[in-house]
Design a protein around this motif. Structure first.
Motif, PDB file in Angstrom:
ATOM      1  N   VAL A  93       0.835  -1.198   0.000  1.00  0.00           N
ATOM      2  CA  VAL A  93       0.000   0.000   0.000  1.00  0.00           C
ATOM      3  C   VAL A  93       0.871   1.249   0.000  1.00  0.00           C
ATOM      4  CG1 VAL A  93      -1.731   1.310   1.269  1.00  0.00           C
ATOM      5  CG2 VAL A  93      -1.862  -1.186   1.208  1.00  0.00           C
ATOM      6  N   ASP A  94       0.567   2.159  -0.934  1.00  0.00           N
ATOM      7  CA  ASP A  94       1.240   3.464  -0.990  1.00  0.00           C
ATOM      8  C   ASP A  94       0.408   4.430  -0.147  1.00  0.00           C
ATOM      9  OD1 ASP A  94       2.333   5.902  -1.564  1.00  0.00           O
ATOM     10  OD2 ASP A  94       2.354   5.640  -3.735  1.00  0.00           O
ATOM     11  N   TRP A  95       0.811   4.597   1.118  1.00  0.00           N
ATOM     12  CA  TRP A  95      -0.006   5.360   2.062  1.00  0.00           C
ATOM     13  C   TRP A  95      -0.089   6.835   1.707  1.00  0.00           C
ATOM     14  CZ3 TRP A  95      -3.308   2.864   4.815  1.00  0.00           C
ATOM     15  CH2 TRP A  95      -3.044   1.548   5.202  1.00  0.00           C
ATOM     16  N   LEU A  96       0.943   7.380   1.109  1.00  0.00           N
ATOM     17  CA  LEU A  96       0.899   8.778   0.703  1.00  0.00           C
ATOM     18  C   LEU A  96      -0.149   8.993  -0.383  1.00  0.00           C
ATOM     19  CD1 LEU A  96       2.019  11.631   0.927  1.00  0.00           C
ATOM     20  CD2 LEU A  96       3.764  11.013  -0.765  1.00  0.00           C
ATOM     21  N   ALA A  97      -0.189   8.100  -1.362  1.00  0.00           N
ATOM     22  CA  ALA A  97      -1.191   8.177  -2.428  1.00  0.00           C
ATOM     23  C   ALA A  97      -2.598   7.994  -1.865  1.00  0.00           C
ATOM     24  CB  ALA A  97      -0.904   7.119  -3.497  1.00  0.00           C
ATOM     25  N   ILE A  98      -2.733   7.080  -0.900  1.00  0.00           N
ATOM     26  CA  ILE A  98      -4.031   6.817  -0.268  1.00  0.00           C
ATOM     27  C   ILE A  98      -4.544   8.078   0.425  1.00  0.00           C
ATOM     28  CG2 ILE A  98      -5.178   5.536   1.574  1.00  0.00           C
ATOM     29  CD1 ILE A  98      -4.574   3.867  -0.889  1.00  0.00           C
ATOM     30  N   LEU A  99      -3.674   8.696   1.225  1.00  0.00           N
ATOM     31  CA  LEU A  99      -4.077   9.883   1.979  1.00  0.00           C
ATOM     32  C   LEU A  99      -4.410  11.044   1.053  1.00  0.00           C
ATOM     33  CD1 LEU A  99      -4.437  11.348   4.669  1.00  0.00           C
ATOM     34  CD2 LEU A  99      -1.983  11.855   4.652  1.00  0.00           C
ATOM     35  N   LEU A 100      -3.549  11.289   0.072  1.00  0.00           N
ATOM     36  CA  LEU A 100      -3.776  12.395  -0.855  1.00  0.00           C
ATOM     37  C   LEU A 100      -5.044  12.173  -1.672  1.00  0.00           C
ATOM     38  CD1 LEU A 100      -2.821  15.039  -2.106  1.00  0.00           C
ATOM     39  CD2 LEU A 100      -1.379  13.702  -3.668  1.00  0.00           C
ATOM     40  N   GLY A 101      -5.242  10.955  -2.147  1.00  0.00           N
ATOM     41  CA  GLY A 101      -6.438  10.646  -2.932  1.00  0.00           C
ATOM     42  C   GLY A 101      -7.717  10.837  -2.136  1.00  0.00           C
ATOM     43  N   ALA A 102      -7.711  10.375  -0.881  1.00  0.00           N
ATOM     44  CA  ALA A 102      -8.897  10.518  -0.035  1.00  0.00           C
ATOM     45  C   ALA A 102      -9.215  11.989   0.225  1.00  0.00           C
ATOM     46  CB  ALA A 102      -8.682   9.776   1.285  1.00  0.00           C
ATOM     47  N   VAL A 103      -8.185  12.786   0.497  1.00  0.00           N
ATOM     48  CA  VAL A 103      -8.393  14.211   0.776  1.00  0.00           C
ATOM     49  C   VAL A 103      -8.921  14.939  -0.444  1.00  0.00           C
ATOM     50  CG1 VAL A 103      -7.230  16.383   1.333  1.00  0.00           C
ATOM     51  CG2 VAL A 103      -6.696  14.318   2.635  1.00  0.00           C
ATOM     52  N   VAL A 104      -8.295  14.705  -1.609  1.00  0.00           N
ATOM     53  CA  VAL A 104      -8.725  15.385  -2.838  1.00  0.00           C
ATOM     54  C   VAL A 104     -10.143  14.961  -3.216  1.00  0.00           C
ATOM     55  CG1 VAL A 104      -8.286  15.671  -5.305  1.00  0.00           C
ATOM     56  CG2 VAL A 104      -6.385  15.714  -3.690  1.00  0.00           C
ATOM     57  N   ALA A 105     -10.433  13.673  -3.125  1.00  0.00           N
ATOM     58  CA  ALA A 105     -11.779  13.190  -3.440  1.00  0.00           C
ATOM     59  C   ALA A 105     -12.799  13.790  -2.478  1.00  0.00           C
ATOM     60  CB  ALA A 105     -11.827  11.663  -3.378  1.00  0.00           C
ATOM     61  N   GLY A 106     -12.453  13.861  -1.201  1.00  0.00           N
ATOM     62  CA  GLY A 106     -13.371  14.397  -0.214  1.00  0.00           C
ATOM     63  C   GLY A 106     -13.656  15.881  -0.409  1.00  0.00           C
ATOM     64  N   VAL A 107     -12.600  16.677  -0.614  1.00  0.00           N
ATOM     65  CA  VAL A 107     -12.772  18.118  -0.798  1.00  0.00           C
ATOM     66  C   VAL A 107     -13.557  18.402  -2.080  1.00  0.00           C
ATOM     67  CG1 VAL A 107     -11.568  20.291  -1.236  1.00  0.00           C
ATOM     68  CG2 VAL A 107     -10.718  18.725   0.521  1.00  0.00           C
ATOM     69  N   SER A 108     -13.206  17.734  -3.172  1.00  0.00           N
ATOM     70  CA  SER A 108     -13.903  17.976  -4.442  1.00  0.00           C
ATOM     71  C   SER A 108     -15.360  17.527  -4.354  1.00  0.00           C
ATOM     72  CB  SER A 108     -13.188  17.267  -5.593  1.00  0.00           C
ATOM     73  OG  SER A 108     -13.133  15.862  -5.388  1.00  0.00           O
ATOM     74  N   ALA A 109     -15.620  16.435  -3.651  1.00  0.00           N
ATOM     75  CA  ALA A 109     -16.999  15.959  -3.490  1.00  0.00           C
ATOM     76  C   ALA A 109     -17.822  16.941  -2.673  1.00  0.00           C
ATOM     77  CB  ALA A 109     -17.006  14.579  -2.835  1.00  0.00           C
ATOM     78  N   TYR A 110     -17.236  17.465  -1.602  1.00  0.00           N
ATOM     79  CA  TYR A 110     -17.938  18.436  -0.750  1.00  0.00           C
ATOM     80  C   TYR A 110     -18.309  19.681  -1.545  1.00  0.00           C
ATOM     81  CZ  TYR A 110     -19.039  21.228   3.392  1.00  0.00           C
ATOM     82  OH  TYR A 110     -19.692  22.002   4.323  1.00  0.00           O
ATOM     83  N   LEU A 111     -17.346  20.220  -2.272  1.00  0.00           N
ATOM     84  CA  LEU A 111     -17.601  21.411  -3.083  1.00  0.00           C
ATOM     85  C   LEU A 111     -18.613  21.105  -4.184  1.00  0.00           C
ATOM     86  CD1 LEU A 111     -13.959  22.790  -3.398  1.00  0.00           C
ATOM     87  CD2 LEU A 111     -15.813  23.704  -1.977  1.00  0.00           C
ATOM     88  N   CYS A 112     -18.525  19.904  -4.747  1.00  0.00           N
ATOM     89  CA  CYS A 112     -19.459  19.509  -5.801  1.00  0.00           C
ATOM     90  C   CYS A 112     -20.895  19.511  -5.281  1.00  0.00           C
ATOM     91  CB  CYS A 112     -19.081  18.125  -6.317  1.00  0.00           C
ATOM     92  SG  CYS A 112     -20.254  17.429  -7.491  1.00  0.00           S
ATOM     93  N   ILE A 113     -21.119  18.930  -4.115  1.00  0.00           N
ATOM     94  CA  ILE A 113     -22.466  18.888  -3.533  1.00  0.00           C
ATOM     95  C   ILE A 113     -23.001  20.302  -3.329  1.00  0.00           C
ATOM     96  CG2 ILE A 113     -23.800  18.265  -1.483  1.00  0.00           C
ATOM     97  CD1 ILE A 113     -21.838  15.887  -1.131  1.00  0.00           C
ATOM     98  N   HIS A 114     -22.178  21.149  -2.745  1.00  0.00           N
ATOM     99  CA  HIS A 114     -22.614  22.519  -2.441  1.00  0.00           C
ATOM    100  C   HIS A 114     -22.985  23.288  -3.709  1.00  0.00           C
ATOM    101  CE1 HIS A 114     -22.839  26.403  -0.466  1.00  0.00           C
ATOM    102  NE2 HIS A 114     -22.029  26.890  -1.392  1.00  0.00           N
ATOM    103  N   TYR A 115     -22.082  23.305  -4.662  1.00  0.00           N
ATOM    104  CA  TYR A 115     -22.311  24.129  -5.853  1.00  0.00           C
ATOM    105  C   TYR A 115     -23.329  23.495  -6.806  1.00  0.00           C
ATOM    106  CZ  TYR A 115     -18.667  27.274  -4.342  1.00  0.00           C
ATOM    107  OH  TYR A 115     -17.944  28.191  -3.625  1.00  0.00           O
ATOM    108  N   PHE A 116     -23.465  22.180  -6.758  1.00  0.00           N
ATOM    109  CA  PHE A 116     -24.503  21.527  -7.566  1.00  0.00           C
ATOM    110  C   PHE A 116     -25.893  21.966  -7.107  1.00  0.00           C
ATOM    111  CE2 PHE A 116     -27.377  17.842  -8.258  1.00  0.00           C
ATOM    112  CZ  PHE A 116     -27.360  17.827  -9.647  1.00  0.00           C
ATOM    113  N   LEU A 117     -26.110  22.007  -5.799  1.00  0.00           N
ATOM    114  CA  LEU A 117     -27.410  22.436  -5.277  1.00  0.00           C
ATOM    115  C   LEU A 117     -27.707  23.890  -5.643  1.00  0.00           C
ATOM    116  CD1 LEU A 117     -27.294  20.735  -1.761  1.00  0.00           C
ATOM    117  CD2 LEU A 117     -28.799  20.133  -3.658  1.00  0.00           C
ATOM    118  N   VAL A 118     -26.685  24.728  -5.598  1.00  0.00           N
ATOM    119  CA  VAL A 118     -26.855  26.128  -6.003  1.00  0.00           C
ATOM    120  C   VAL A 118     -27.144  26.226  -7.495  1.00  0.00           C
ATOM    121  CG1 VAL A 118     -25.697  28.370  -6.221  1.00  0.00           C
ATOM    122  CG2 VAL A 118     -25.375  26.987  -4.151  1.00  0.00           C
ATOM    123  N   PHE A 119     -26.412  25.464  -8.280  1.00  0.00           N
ATOM    124  CA  PHE A 119     -26.514  25.511  -9.737  1.00  0.00           C
ATOM    125  C   PHE A 119     -27.906  25.086 -10.216  1.00  0.00           C
ATOM    126  CE2 PHE A 119     -26.101  23.738 -13.983  1.00  0.00           C
ATOM    127  CZ  PHE A 119     -25.324  24.666 -14.641  1.00  0.00           C
TER     128      PHE A 119
END
Length: 265
Positions: free
Chosen positions: A214-240
């Protein structure tokens, strides 16, 4: 995996998990334009964890009320609005769970083709356009009947067909049943919580059984990027969608479907 691959895959997961545009369609395009190797099961699990954390965080107040009301319904047989919504989410997850268990192998072996994905994008995209244009109403997620929940649950099971989009098909069904755009999207996002949890749990079981590095650095970075982008996506999708509606997503799906047909036929 290199830095660019981690960021791109995490962004695709975070955005397409909740937008009505089909993640499978976008994942098909990656090997067309890149020479990337498969990202592996551990990275898939990390992306699901990031997306799950995002939707739970965004709807944390609603989820807390629903959880307390659901527990109260078990203890005292009282069913409040939040309790009804909690039961709706639980019951609407059963058909897609059963369909996944019964038909996962068939779908993986038979339907995961670019042509099926393209046709799913176009066909279900047009259906979303019709629902948004002609049939949306003003009902909230709290005003759904048992029949409404059943139809949305059955529609969610269709999301196993590649190119359908889980969020897209549940929003489509909700619009046809008279829910407003925002209510349809909110209920779709709440429905994603048990579905993502089940998918992530299934992949975690496979990861536990597999002897992989397991590449733990890739795991952590991927989870953070996916989480932040998903959160912003939900917010702006509802506005849009409150201001503009679903038609831009319909156009995008049809164009992407045509591109896939052009590339793979």
């Amino acid at each position: 995996m290199d830095f660019i691959q981690i960021i791109v895959l995490a962004l695709i997961q975070g955005l397409t998990e909740f937008l009505p545009v089909s993640s499978s369609a976008h994942l098909l395009l990656i090997p067309v334009f890149t020479a990337w190797d498969d990202q592996g099961l551990a990275f898939d699990v990390a992306l699901h964890i990031g997306s799950l954390a995002a939707v739970i965080l965004y709807f944390r107040q609603e989820i807390a009320r629903m959880l307390l009301a659901w527990i109260d319904s078990l203890k005292h047989r009282r069913l409040s609005e939040d309790g009804k919504l909690a039961w709706a989410v639980i019951l609407a997850t059963i058909p897609v769970g059963l369909a996944g268990v019964l038909f996962n192998d068939f779908i993986s072996q038979t339907l995961r083709s670019p042509i099926v994905v393209a046709l799913g994008l176009i066909g279900f995209g047009i259906l979303l356009g019709v629902a948004d244009w002609k049939h949306r109403g003003n009902k909230t997620e709290y005003q759904m009947s048992r029949t409404d929940v059943l139809w949305i649950a059955l529609a969610q099971a269709l999301a196993l067909i590649p190119g359908t989009s889980r969020s897209g098909i549940t929003i489509t069904a909700a619009l046809f049943l008279g829910l407003s755009r925002e209510a349809a999207a909110r209920f779709s996002f709440l429905l994603s919580i048990p579905v993502i949890a089940l998918a992530g749990g299934y992949e975690t079981l496979g990861l536990v059984r597999a002897d992989v590095e397991v590449d733990w650095l890739a795991i952590l970075l991927g989870a953070v990027v996916a989480g932040v982008s998903a959160y912003l996506c939900i917010h702006y999708f509802l506005v849009f969608i409150r201001k503009i509606g679903m038609q831009p997503f319909v156009a995008y799906r049809v164009i992407l479907g045509i591109i896939l047909l052009w590339l793979f036929i």
